[in-house]
Enzyme design. Structure first.
Site, mmCIF file in Angstrom:
data_model
loop_
_atom_site.group_PDB
_atom_site.id
_atom_site.type_symbol
_atom_site.label_atom_id
_atom_site.label_comp_id
_atom_site.label_asym_id
_atom_site.label_seq_id
_atom_site.Cartn_x
_atom_site.Cartn_y
_atom_site.Cartn_z
ATOM 1 N N GLY A 67 0.831 -1.197 0.000
ATOM 2 C CA GLY A 67 0.000 0.000 0.000
ATOM 3 C C GLY A 67 0.862 1.241 0.000
ATOM 4 O O GLY A 67 2.076 1.191 0.214
ATOM 5 N N GLY A 69 0.597 5.722 0.883
ATOM 6 C CA GLY A 69 -0.175 6.831 1.428
ATOM 7 C C GLY A 69 0.563 8.129 1.235
ATOM 8 O O GLY A 69 1.544 8.205 0.479
ATOM 9 N N LYS A 87 8.344 -0.116 5.865
ATOM 10 C CA LYS A 87 7.730 1.179 5.580
ATOM 11 C C LYS A 87 8.830 2.167 5.221
ATOM 12 O O LYS A 87 9.791 2.341 5.976
ATOM 13 C CB LYS A 87 6.942 1.691 6.784
ATOM 14 C CG LYS A 87 6.385 3.103 6.583
ATOM 15 C CD LYS A 87 5.512 3.563 7.740
ATOM 16 C CE LYS A 87 4.152 2.923 7.670
ATOM 17 N NZ LYS A 87 3.201 3.518 8.646
ATOM 18 N N ASP A 201 -4.923 6.935 16.007
ATOM 19 C CA ASP A 201 -5.454 6.679 14.663
ATOM 20 C C ASP A 201 -5.958 5.242 14.567
ATOM 21 O O ASP A 201 -5.756 4.564 13.560
ATOM 22 C CB ASP A 201 -4.396 6.950 13.594
ATOM 23 C CG ASP A 201 -5.002 7.079 12.193
ATOM 24 O OD1 ASP A 201 -6.224 7.350 12.091
ATOM 25 O OD2 ASP A 201 -4.263 6.922 11.204
#
Length: 346
Positions: A67, A69, A87, A201
């Protein structure tokens, strides 16, 4: 390791330069001498030195992008042959300071170990030549699927093979499964809050489900250490997070407490139970209504009305999203309530 990031006020002392600092790395575990003689736990299946030393880039093998972002990308990879998630935080973003803060916030959990928290293996502000990354974090591979994908039936890897099944956990979310996942998440929150860390979050997209069908809280880029906030009545920068899951006191600019995560959990539990999106409409209208009129997702659905377990679950949700943070339960009594509910109906 001297860091090029001008964020010393926000960094835990163990990530700051010292006489004993090793190159390249933000350690996920302190050397034994810093732990009053205790021997740090061994990282499963990884060489012990890698738990705190610099990333060995020759042992990193990127397999697939999971993914992307605003701050960067997450990849499935192997590190010394062990499956991990990596990441990479991009340099070129609209808000570079926010990207840097997100990178260091991820390391709030760098030394922590818990079954319901995605573990940090290693981190570095040095990157391979030609990389557009300002920092890299290597984490345990928590699973192929998120709770969001299980709830709404999205593909496991949006950029992967179209033929992959959407859920590796086998079957829809029954009430018993909702309670099981809820216990996993609240166990993770209880541990985080005991370490004075607030996630800020929490939502289905930030909860991974492992091959063993265990929920693991991930993505700590918005997290805060409560001790770092004690010196200031309000944060020095805008808090992150997802507006649909953000507690009303945060929308009003009030102080951060662990009860903000309890509110986010209530929205997440509502999503698991109803399999619906919490709100529809313009963002600003929703934000105003949540604060001014105590707007919440509806508890009138049949799942909350037609059975005693559903009614009890609705009561739990209602208590967790109360307007006043002081009136919400903390993680420990919430865990007791959910455990009782699971034993009775799960």
């Amino acid at each position: 390791m001297p860091s090029p990031l001008a964020l010393r006020p926000y960094l835990p002392s163990e990530f700051s330069p010292s006489v004993d600092a090793r190159p390249c790395s933000s350690p996920s575990e302190l050397p034994a001498k810093l732990l009053l003689g205790a021997t740090p736990p061994r990282a499963p299946r990884l060489p012990r030195r890698l738990a705190w030393c610099s990333i060995d880039w020759e042992q990193v093998c990127l397999l697939q992008r999971l993914g992307a972002g605003g701050f960067g990308s997450v990849y499935k990879a192997t590190y010394h042959g062990v499956p991990v998630a990596i990441k990479q935080v991009n340099k070129c973003t609209k808000n570079r300071l926010a990207s840097r803060r997100s990178f260091w916030a991820e390391l709030n959990v760098a030394r922590l170990r818990h079954d319901n928290i995605v573990r940090v293996v290693a981190a570095s502000t040095r990157t391979p030549a030609g990389s557009n990354s300002l920092g890299t974090i290597i984490m345990e591979f928590g699973g192929n699927v998120t709770l969001h994908q299980v709830i709404y039936g999205a593909a496991s890897h949006p950029e992967g093979d179209a033929g992959e099944p959407h859920c590796s956990t086998g079957g829809p979310l029954t009430l018993g499964k909702c309670l099981k996942y809820s216990l996993d998440v609240v166990n993770g929150l209880l541990f985080l809050h005991s370490q004075s860390i607030v996630h800020l979050d929490l939502k289905p997209a930030n909860i991974l489900i492992s091959e063993q069908d265990v929920c693991k809280i991930s993505d700590f880029g918005c997290s805060e250490k409560l001790e770092d906030l004690l010196c200031f009545q309000t944060p020095l920068y805008p808090l992150g997070g997802t507006y649909t899951h953000r507690a009303p006191e945060l929308l009003k600019g009030e102080g951060v407490t662990p009860k903000a995560d309890i509110y986010s959990f209530a929205i997440t539990l509502w999503q698991m139970t109803t399999k619906q999106a919490p709100y529809s409409g313009e963002r600003q209208h929703i934000l105003y209504a949540v604060v001014a009129y105590d707007l919440r997702p509806s508890l009138s659905a049949a799942v909350f009305q037609d059975s005693l377990p559903g009614q009890r679950l609705g009561d739990v949700i209602r208590r967790c999203w109360r307007p006043s943070a002081a009136q919400r339960p903390s993680a420990r009594p919430l865990l007791v309530d959910l455990t009782s509910l699971k034993a009775e109906f799960g």
